[in-house]
Design a protein around this motif. Sequence first.
Motif, mmCIF file in Angstrom:
data_model
loop_
_atom_site.group_PDB
_atom_site.id
_atom_site.type_symbol
_atom_site.label_atom_id
_atom_site.label_comp_id
_atom_site.label_asym_id
_atom_site.label_seq_id
_atom_site.Cartn_x
_atom_site.Cartn_y
_atom_site.Cartn_z
ATOM 1 N N ALA A 173 10.038 2.905 -2.768
ATOM 2 C CA ALA A 173 9.833 4.272 -2.989
ATOM 3 C C ALA A 173 10.302 5.197 -2.017
ATOM 4 C CB ALA A 173 8.407 4.901 -3.175
ATOM 5 N N GLY A 174 11.621 4.724 -1.311
ATOM 6 C CA GLY A 174 12.211 5.588 -0.374
ATOM 7 C C GLY A 174 12.010 5.383 1.047
ATOM 8 N N ALA A 175 12.383 6.252 1.863
ATOM 9 C CA ALA A 175 12.218 6.282 3.386
ATOM 10 C C ALA A 175 10.965 6.430 3.474
ATOM 11 C CB ALA A 175 13.337 7.188 3.950
ATOM 12 N N ASP A 176 10.336 6.288 4.480
ATOM 13 C CA ASP A 176 8.751 6.655 5.005
ATOM 14 C C ASP A 176 8.643 8.156 5.102
ATOM 15 O OD1 ASP A 176 6.132 7.034 6.009
ATOM 16 O OD2 ASP A 176 6.192 4.994 5.961
ATOM 17 N N ILE A 177 8.164 8.779 4.118
ATOM 18 C CA ILE A 177 7.968 10.246 4.409
ATOM 19 C C ILE A 177 6.991 10.652 5.539
ATOM 20 C CG2 ILE A 177 7.451 12.441 3.441
ATOM 21 C CD1 ILE A 177 8.276 10.842 0.543
ATOM 22 N N LYS A 178 6.046 9.928 5.520
ATOM 23 C CA LYS A 178 4.719 10.468 6.690
ATOM 24 C C LYS A 178 5.449 10.183 7.976
ATOM 25 C CE LYS A 178 1.334 9.172 3.086
ATOM 26 N NZ LYS A 178 0.742 7.923 2.660
ATOM 27 N N LYS A 195 0.853 -1.329 -0.010
ATOM 28 C CA LYS A 195 0.116 0.046 -0.116
ATOM 29 C C LYS A 195 1.029 1.243 0.096
ATOM 30 C CE LYS A 195 -4.472 -1.899 1.931
ATOM 31 N NZ LYS A 195 -4.453 -2.740 3.088
ATOM 32 N N ALA A 196 2.281 1.190 0.262
ATOM 33 C CA ALA A 196 2.998 2.350 0.463
ATOM 34 C C ALA A 196 4.126 2.191 -0.492
ATOM 35 C CB ALA A 196 3.559 2.496 1.796
ATOM 36 N N PRO A 211 14.947 11.682 -5.168
ATOM 37 C CA PRO A 211 14.236 12.912 -5.307
ATOM 38 C C PRO A 211 14.117 13.524 -3.833
ATOM 39 C CG PRO A 211 12.986 10.787 -5.039
ATOM 40 C CD PRO A 211 14.334 10.380 -4.803
ATOM 41 N N LEU A 270 18.034 6.559 11.386
ATOM 42 C CA LEU A 270 18.402 5.910 9.943
ATOM 43 C C LEU A 270 19.861 5.342 10.003
ATOM 44 C CD1 LEU A 270 16.157 7.632 7.315
ATOM 45 C CD2 LEU A 270 15.373 5.764 8.975
ATOM 46 N N ALA A 324 7.552 1.746 1.002
ATOM 47 C CA ALA A 324 8.458 2.913 1.682
ATOM 48 C C ALA A 324 8.904 2.220 2.956
ATOM 49 C CB ALA A 324 7.420 3.815 2.149
ATOM 50 N N TRP A 359 20.332 1.618 9.084
ATOM 51 C CA TRP A 359 20.269 1.085 7.737
ATOM 52 C C TRP A 359 21.524 0.501 6.975
ATOM 53 C CZ3 TRP A 359 17.076 4.042 3.618
ATOM 54 C CH2 TRP A 359 15.869 4.326 3.958
ATOM 55 N N ARG A 369 5.821 -3.003 -9.130
ATOM 56 C CA ARG A 369 5.576 -1.331 -9.220
ATOM 57 C C ARG A 369 6.878 -0.708 -8.511
ATOM 58 N NH1 ARG A 369 0.806 1.766 -6.877
ATOM 59 N NH2 ARG A 369 1.418 3.597 -7.948
ATOM 60 N N GLY A 381 20.352 10.321 2.515
ATOM 61 C CA GLY A 381 21.275 10.086 3.799
ATOM 62 C C GLY A 381 21.711 8.677 3.795
ATOM 63 N N GLY A 394 15.616 6.565 -0.562
ATOM 64 C CA GLY A 394 16.179 5.216 0.110
ATOM 65 C C GLY A 394 16.111 4.025 -0.477
HETATM 66 C C1 HXC Z 1 5.608 7.336 2.591
HETATM 67 C C2 HXC Z 1 4.815 6.737 0.298
HETATM 68 C C3 HXC Z 1 6.116 7.011 -0.086
HETATM 69 C C4 HXC Z 1 7.373 7.337 0.870
HETATM 70 C C5 HXC Z 1 4.620 6.233 -1.837
HETATM 71 N N1 HXC Z 1 4.014 6.431 -0.821
HETATM 72 N N2 HXC Z 1 6.075 6.875 -1.565
HETATM 73 N N3 HXC Z 1 4.635 6.888 1.556
HETATM 74 N N4 HXC Z 1 6.806 7.417 1.973
HETATM 75 N N5 HXC Z 1 8.491 7.363 0.375
HETATM 76 C C6 HXC Z 1 2.346 5.931 -0.533
HETATM 77 C C7 HXC Z 1 1.726 7.294 -1.007
HETATM 78 O O1 HXC Z 1 1.482 8.311 -0.123
HETATM 79 C C8 HXC Z 1 0.485 6.542 -1.143
HETATM 80 O O2 HXC Z 1 -0.254 6.337 -0.252
HETATM 81 C C9 HXC Z 1 1.124 5.222 -1.928
HETATM 82 O O3 HXC Z 1 2.316 5.100 -1.344
HETATM 83 C C10 HXC Z 1 0.772 5.238 -3.391
HETATM 84 O O4 HXC Z 1 1.868 6.343 -3.848
HETATM 85 P P1 HXC Z 1 1.233 7.163 -4.925
HETATM 86 O O5 HXC Z 1 1.786 8.550 -4.804
HETATM 87 O O6 HXC Z 1 -0.341 7.413 -4.931
HETATM 88 O O7 HXC Z 1 1.597 6.542 -6.285
HETATM 89 P P2 HXC Z 1 1.994 7.279 -7.573
HETATM 90 O O8 HXC Z 1 1.129 8.293 -8.012
HETATM 91 O O9 HXC Z 1 2.314 5.883 -8.568
HETATM 92 O O10 HXC Z 1 3.346 8.055 -7.573
HETATM 93 C C11 HXC Z 1 4.554 6.988 -7.235
HETATM 94 C C12 HXC Z 1 5.731 7.944 -6.819
HETATM 95 C C13 HXC Z 1 5.330 8.640 -5.587
HETATM 96 C C14 HXC Z 1 6.390 8.744 -7.896
HETATM 97 C C15 HXC Z 1 6.851 6.716 -6.427
HETATM 98 O O11 HXC Z 1 4.588 7.656 -4.784
HETATM 99 C C16 HXC Z 1 6.755 9.376 -4.990
HETATM 100 O O12 HXC Z 1 6.910 10.513 -5.421
HETATM 101 N N6 HXC Z 1 6.986 9.123 -3.733
HETATM 102 C C17 HXC Z 1 7.713 9.600 -2.853
HETATM 103 C C18 HXC Z 1 9.532 9.425 -3.666
HETATM 104 C C19 HXC Z 1 10.370 9.847 -2.711
HETATM 105 O O13 HXC Z 1 10.237 11.113 -2.429
HETATM 106 N N7 HXC Z 1 11.342 9.250 -2.060
HETATM 107 C C20 HXC Z 1 12.341 9.750 -1.249
HETATM 108 C C21 HXC Z 1 11.868 9.685 0.187
HETATM 109 S S1 HXC Z 1 13.145 10.669 1.249
HETATM 110 P P3 HXC Z 1 -1.836 6.565 0.046
HETATM 111 O O14 HXC Z 1 -2.029 6.243 1.361
HETATM 112 O O15 HXC Z 1 -1.992 8.139 -0.258
HETATM 113 O O16 HXC Z 1 -2.354 5.640 -0.961
HETATM 114 C C22 HXC Z 1 14.152 9.193 1.550
HETATM 115 C C23 HXC Z 1 15.316 9.620 2.284
HETATM 116 C C24 HXC Z 1 16.329 8.335 2.636
HETATM 117 O O17 HXC Z 1 14.013 8.371 0.832
HETATM 118 C C25 HXC Z 1 17.308 8.775 3.512
HETATM 119 C C26 HXC Z 1 18.008 7.383 3.875
HETATM 120 C C27 HXC Z 1 18.937 7.643 5.251
#
Ligand code: HXC
Length: 258
Positions: A63-68, A23-24, A130, A84, A27, A87, A59, A139, A108
């Motif tokens: 998609a990375g660390a959990d932003i929420k 569902k996420a 991103p 983190l 993440a 990791w 799919r 990170g 991530g």
């Molecule tokens: C929390 C996430 C998530 C994330 C997706 N979801 N990525 N939740 N953290 N990183 C959730 C969405 O909120 C959504 O939940 C569900 O997954 C489906 O995603 P959608 O966005 O509806 O799908 P889509 O439109 O197909 O877009 C896909 C996507 C987009 C382009 C990948 O989800 C996106 O941009 N995600 C974030 C990518 C990102 O910025 N990653 C970097 C995170 S920072 P709901 O509940 O709304 O259905 C990071 C730091 C690392 O990683 C540091 C390490 C030490």
Amino acid sequence: PKLEYLLTETRGRVALVTLHRPKALNALCNGLFVELNQVLKDFDNNKDIGSIVITGSERAFAAGADIKEMKDRQFIENYVEDFLGHWTQITKIRKPIIAAVNGFALGGGCELAMMCDIIYAGDKAVFGQPEIKLGTIPGAGGTQRLVKAVGKSKAMEMCLTGSVNLTAQEAEAAGLVSKVYPAEQVLDEAIKTASKIANLSTPVVQMVKDAINQSFEMPLQAGLTFERRLFHSTFASNDQKEGMGAFAEKRKPNFTNN
Ligand code: HXC
């Protein structure tokens, strides 16, 4: 113990770990990473396992660390708890890990793939960093391992824009990924390669991983000396006698991991 975010199975001497938070888009929340570290450590300590494959869904690899989960965190708690930091435990796993990547490997997720030893990508895979678009920076290696994999200009472009991603084909051309397969084949191919590795001498396989990883840490002469010592030490193993003996006797070797 029951796993909430992962599926695990074994195929012969290969352990398969599937990120499973559909569902996420997989993440990487804290709970997922705690489980991942635990299962990897268990497989690393399991004599019946010779290599590990990590995959996600069609799919998303992740998609990375959990932003929420992280959006309201504060600097001091991040620093004090080394947010983190756990990791990096993946990089301490001594058996080879192959990432079989389909779909998004962002932030991530891309960093997790880069902490694995080999990356195979499905033809629709996307690699990107991103974080800048969220007001933060990579990170877990996005500014470090990525540079070593694809060079400065591409790494800068990816991390500075957050929106220039690499397709699977571009990632292969740049050297981030070793092979690209049709999406539905990538996991089977990863398991095939993992299985080849797992049926070689596991201690010697570990020495290769160790030596190649040292090339990122050591000056060349020190790395070459480290390699030579490990090479010498393989002659204390039964598997070196078996491997070379089998060649001389024109038969297949039977490695016993000692
Ligand atoms: C929390 C996430 C998530 C994330 C997706 N979801 N990525 N939740 N953290 N990183 C959730 C969405 O909120 C959504 O939940 C569900 O997954 C489906 O995603 P959608 O966005 O509806 O799908 P889509 O439109 O197909 O877009 C896909 C996507 C987009 C382009 C990948 O989800 C996106 O941009 N995600 C974030 C990518 C990102 O910025 N990653 C970097 C995170 S920072 P709901 O509940 O709304 O259905 C990071 C730091 C690392 O990683 C540091 C390490 C030490």
